[in-house]
Design an enzyme around this catalytic site. Structure first.
Site, mmCIF file in Angstrom:
data_model
loop_
_atom_site.group_PDB
_atom_site.id
_atom_site.type_symbol
_atom_site.label_atom_id
_atom_site.label_comp_id
_atom_site.label_asym_id
_atom_site.label_seq_id
_atom_site.Cartn_x
_atom_site.Cartn_y
_atom_site.Cartn_z
ATOM 1 N N CYS A 139 14.046 36.024 25.046
ATOM 2 C CA CYS A 139 15.020 35.148 25.701
ATOM 3 C C CYS A 139 14.241 34.290 26.695
ATOM 4 O O CYS A 139 13.997 34.705 27.826
ATOM 5 C CB CYS A 139 16.098 35.957 26.409
ATOM 6 S SG CYS A 139 17.276 34.946 27.357
ATOM 7 N N HIS A 184 13.327 44.585 22.568
ATOM 8 C CA HIS A 184 13.801 43.467 23.379
ATOM 9 C C HIS A 184 13.599 42.157 22.624
ATOM 10 O O HIS A 184 12.468 41.809 22.262
ATOM 11 C CB HIS A 184 13.040 43.429 24.705
ATOM 12 C CG HIS A 184 13.581 42.440 25.692
ATOM 13 N ND1 HIS A 184 14.524 42.780 26.648
ATOM 14 C CD2 HIS A 184 13.327 41.122 25.869
ATOM 15 C CE1 HIS A 184 14.809 41.710 27.371
ATOM 16 N NE2 HIS A 184 14.097 40.688 26.903
ATOM 17 N N SER A 185 14.684 41.459 22.363
ATOM 18 C CA SER A 185 14.584 40.169 21.684
ATOM 19 C C SER A 185 14.299 39.064 22.694
ATOM 20 O O SER A 185 14.895 39.016 23.769
ATOM 21 C CB SER A 185 15.878 39.864 20.924
ATOM 22 O OG SER A 185 16.084 40.797 19.889
ATOM 23 N N GLU A 224 14.890 34.479 19.235
ATOM 24 C CA GLU A 224 15.616 33.870 20.350
ATOM 25 C C GLU A 224 17.091 33.652 20.015
ATOM 26 O O GLU A 224 17.465 33.322 18.893
ATOM 27 C CB GLU A 224 14.963 32.524 20.669
ATOM 28 C CG GLU A 224 15.588 31.752 21.807
ATOM 29 C CD GLU A 224 15.114 32.215 23.171
ATOM 30 O OE1 GLU A 224 15.972 32.359 24.056
ATOM 31 O OE2 GLU A 224 13.893 32.417 23.349
ATOM 32 N N GLY A 225 17.931 33.842 21.031
ATOM 33 C CA GLY A 225 19.346 33.496 20.904
ATOM 34 C C GLY A 225 20.088 34.322 19.869
ATOM 35 O O GLY A 225 20.888 33.786 19.100
ATOM 36 N N ASP A 242 25.564 37.775 15.222
ATOM 37 C CA ASP A 242 24.206 38.209 15.550
ATOM 38 C C ASP A 242 23.345 38.133 14.294
ATOM 39 O O ASP A 242 23.599 38.854 13.328
ATOM 40 C CB ASP A 242 24.249 39.646 16.084
ATOM 41 C CG ASP A 242 22.978 40.054 16.808
ATOM 42 O OD1 ASP A 242 21.913 39.481 16.507
ATOM 43 O OD2 ASP A 242 23.042 40.953 17.666
ATOM 44 N N ARG A 279 20.070 38.727 14.289
ATOM 45 C CA ARG A 279 18.846 39.496 14.464
ATOM 46 C C ARG A 279 18.736 40.627 13.446
ATOM 47 O O ARG A 279 19.732 41.198 13.012
ATOM 48 C CB ARG A 279 18.782 40.095 15.868
ATOM 49 C CG ARG A 279 18.595 39.077 16.962
ATOM 50 C CD ARG A 279 18.623 39.722 18.322
ATOM 51 N NE ARG A 279 19.932 40.324 18.599
ATOM 52 C CZ ARG A 279 20.219 41.016 19.704
ATOM 53 N NH1 ARG A 279 19.278 41.216 20.611
ATOM 54 N NH2 ARG A 279 21.429 41.505 19.890
#
Length: 205
Positions: A64, A61-62, A101-102, A135, A137
C-alpha cells in the site's frame, strides 16, 4: 478444500539489512524465483529462519504505497506494518510483502477509487463501480514463499478471513490467528467500518 499447488519457488537472494522506524531492527530481505506470478514479492526475516520455533509468526502484507510509505490517513496499512515490524523485531517472524496494490487493482485504479470514496462510496463499492471484484488479491505466492522457506505451520497475523481461508487452501496450517490493533484515524473510520461489516474483518472500533 485444499488447492493443488506445485511449489516451484526458491530463494534467489537474501541480504542483511536493518528495518523499521529508525532502521534499528536487524533482519534479512529475501527475493524469490519460480513464483506463480511475475510480481516481485519479498520476505523479511526477523531472526534466523533456521532457528524459528516450529510455528513462526507470519504476516502477509499487501503493498500500500499511500499507507506504507506516505502514511495516508485513509487506511490503516502503514500502522499495521509498523506494528508487525515491532512485534517481529521482539519475537522473530516472517513478513511477506506482496506487490498487489489496492487489493490487486493497481495504484492508479486505487487512486480512482479514492476519488469515488470522497463522493461517499465505501472501499468495496468504489472497486465494484470501477468494474473490479471486492478483492483481486491471491495468496498463492505467499504459500509458495513459505514452502520455499521450509515453513508449513504458522501463527498468522491478520484480521482478514480471506487470508485465513486461502492460505489454508494452499496447504499452510495455522496453529493460531493473531489480530492486529484497530488503528483509527480521522479519515479512516468509514474504511475500517466497511472492512468490518462487508469484509468481515475481526476488528473492534
Amino acid at each position: 478444500m485444499k488447492r493443488e499447488l506445485q511449489s516451484m519457488a526458491k530463494i534467489r537472494a537474501r541480504i542483511a539489512l536493518n528495518v523499521g522506524v529508525g532502521s534499528q531492527t536487524p533482519a534479512e530481505i529475501l527475493s524469490f524465483e519460480g513464483l506463480n506470478t511475475e510480481n516481485e514479492h519479498v520476505a523479511i526475516i526477523f531472526k534466523n529462519v533456521d532457528q524459528f520455533q516450529d510455528t513462526p509468526l507470519v504476516r502477509i502484507h499487501s503493498e500500500c504505497l499511500t499507507g506504507d510509505v506516505f502514511h495516508s490517513s485513509r487506511c490503516d496499512c502503514g500502522e499495521q506494518l509498523e506494528e508487525t515490524i515491532q512485534k517481529m523485531g521482539e519475537q522473530g517472524g516472517i513478513l511477506l510483502y506482496l506487490r498487489q496494490e489496492g487489493r490487486g487493482i493497481g495504484l492508479y485504479n486505487k487512486l480512482d477509487a479514492y476519488g469515488l470514496q470522497s463522493s461517499g462510496m465505501d472501499t468495496y463499492q468504489a472497486n465494484n463501480y470501477l468494474g473490479f471484484p471486492d478483492d483481486l488479491r491471491s495468496f498463492e505466492d505467499a504459500a509458495d514463499m513459505l514452502k520455499a522457506l521450509g515453513v508449513t505451520v504458522i501463527q498468522l497475523i491478520t484480521n482478514n478471513p480471506k487470508k485465513i481461508k486461502e492460505i489454508q487452501e494452499y496447504g499452510i496450517e495455522l496453529s493460531d490467528v493473531i489480530g492486529t490493533k484497530a488503528h483509527l484515524k480521522n479519515d479512516n473510520r468509514q474504511y475500517l467500518q466497511a472492512k468490518i461489516s462487508y469484509g468481515k474483518h475481526k476488528l473492534t472500533l
